[in-house]
Design a protein around this motif. Sequence first.
Motif, short mmCIF file in Angstrom:
data_model
loop_
_atom_site.label_atom_id
_atom_site.label_comp_id
_atom_site.label_asym_id
_atom_site.label_seq_id
_atom_site.Cartn_x
_atom_site.Cartn_y
_atom_site.Cartn_z
N LEU A 29 42.48 -25.04 6.67
CA LEU A 29 42.47 -25.40 8.08
C LEU A 29 41.06 -25.54 8.62
O LEU A 29 40.77 -26.41 9.44
CB LEU A 29 43.24 -24.33 8.89
CG LEU A 29 43.32 -24.52 10.39
CD1 LEU A 29 44.03 -25.82 10.75
CD2 LEU A 29 44.05 -23.33 11.03
N ALA A 30 40.14 -24.69 8.16
CA ALA A 30 38.78 -24.71 8.69
C ALA A 30 38.04 -25.98 8.31
O ALA A 30 37.14 -26.42 9.04
CB ALA A 30 38.01 -23.49 8.19
N LYS A 55 43.59 -30.41 16.46
CA LYS A 55 43.95 -29.71 15.22
C LYS A 55 44.77 -28.45 15.51
O LYS A 55 45.65 -28.08 14.72
CB LYS A 55 42.68 -29.37 14.44
CG LYS A 55 42.96 -29.07 12.97
CD LYS A 55 41.71 -29.18 12.11
CE LYS A 55 40.70 -28.11 12.43
NZ LYS A 55 39.60 -28.09 11.44
N GLU A 56 44.50 -27.79 16.64
CA GLU A 56 45.24 -26.57 16.96
C GLU A 56 46.73 -26.88 17.17
O GLU A 56 47.61 -26.18 16.67
CB GLU A 56 44.66 -25.87 18.20
CG GLU A 56 43.35 -25.16 17.95
CD GLU A 56 42.19 -26.13 17.82
OE1 GLU A 56 42.30 -27.27 18.35
OE2 GLU A 56 41.17 -25.76 17.20
N PHE A 59 48.33 -27.63 13.90
CA PHE A 59 48.56 -26.39 13.15
C PHE A 59 49.83 -25.71 13.64
O PHE A 59 50.68 -25.29 12.84
CB PHE A 59 47.35 -25.47 13.31
CG PHE A 59 47.51 -24.11 12.70
CD1 PHE A 59 47.78 -23.96 11.35
CD2 PHE A 59 47.37 -22.96 13.48
CE1 PHE A 59 47.92 -22.69 10.78
CE2 PHE A 59 47.51 -21.71 12.93
CZ PHE A 59 47.78 -21.57 11.58
N GLY A 108 45.71 -20.75 6.93
CA GLY A 108 44.81 -20.21 7.94
C GLY A 108 43.69 -19.33 7.43
O GLY A 108 42.76 -19.03 8.18
N LEU A 111 39.80 -19.89 7.98
CA LEU A 111 39.19 -19.68 9.30
C LEU A 111 38.34 -18.41 9.35
O LEU A 111 37.35 -18.35 10.07
CB LEU A 111 40.27 -19.59 10.38
CG LEU A 111 40.93 -20.89 10.83
CD1 LEU A 111 42.10 -20.59 11.75
CD2 LEU A 111 39.93 -21.81 11.52
N ARG A 120 36.95 -20.74 18.29
CA ARG A 120 37.43 -21.97 18.92
C ARG A 120 38.92 -22.17 18.68
O ARG A 120 39.66 -22.58 19.58
CB ARG A 120 36.65 -23.18 18.37
CG ARG A 120 35.21 -23.25 18.81
CD ARG A 120 34.65 -24.65 18.64
NE ARG A 120 34.69 -25.11 17.27
CZ ARG A 120 33.73 -24.86 16.38
NH1 ARG A 120 32.67 -24.14 16.71
NH2 ARG A 120 33.83 -25.33 15.15
N HIS A 121 39.35 -21.84 17.47
CA HIS A 121 40.77 -21.97 17.14
C HIS A 121 41.60 -20.99 17.98
O HIS A 121 42.67 -21.34 18.47
CB HIS A 121 40.98 -21.71 15.65
CG HIS A 121 42.37 -21.98 15.18
ND1 HIS A 121 42.89 -23.24 15.06
CD2 HIS A 121 43.36 -21.13 14.80
CE1 HIS A 121 44.14 -23.16 14.63
NE2 HIS A 121 44.43 -21.90 14.46
N ARG A 122 41.08 -19.78 18.15
CA ARG A 122 41.77 -18.78 18.96
C ARG A 122 41.96 -19.27 20.40
O ARG A 122 43.04 -19.13 20.98
CB ARG A 122 40.98 -17.47 18.94
CG ARG A 122 41.67 -16.31 19.65
CD ARG A 122 40.76 -15.09 19.70
NE ARG A 122 40.37 -14.65 18.37
CZ ARG A 122 39.11 -14.52 17.94
NH1 ARG A 122 38.10 -14.83 18.74
NH2 ARG A 122 38.84 -14.10 16.73
#
Length: 204
Positions: A29-30, A55-56, A59, A108, A111, A120-122
Amino acid sequence: MPDQRTASGARTRQRILASAEHLMRTVGLAHVTTKEIARAAGCSEAALYRHFSGKEELFVAVLRERLPSLGPLIAELSEDPGERTAEESLTDIARNATLFYEASMPIGSSLFAEPALLARHREGLRALNAGPHKPLESLAAFLEGLRAAGRIRADADPGPAAALLLGACYQRAFLRHFMGEEGSPATLDDFATGLTRTLLTGIA
């Protein structure tokens, strides 16, 4: 004509999801980009963004639509448990939770090697009202419903009970990835049944 466009859009969305799942599993994912996902799906990046905000959201869609069901199963059991006992329902949840964690962990895990990207994903997941805490909250609410119905002990604490069940499922998934078959000598059914019965010994 509108129906044809709708069907074509649905097919494009499914191609994007399938490509996203494959690349998230193989690249991580990263590291995967929306441009790479769009290219693999045979569409433009602009077309991808017509279906997903980024992307989030991709996901989250992969987790909800392409991996073994966890959140939807808990919601279904909460709305209509049917004739299932508490043990049967929780065993189903434990089985699906384990499969879900086994499938999602490789996606995941990359990440955690990049703290800035994780942050940023959070934030992206927070904006979508999604995240790994959601199944825990849903299971705690399900157990709260069992307690209100008198199907588990009145002094049972749903939050820690939910954490115990999902935590054990996550650990089994981790050990299978890290150690292979040696990490889970028991079959999935035996594991889910034993875990549920052990939990219910404390709260039933």
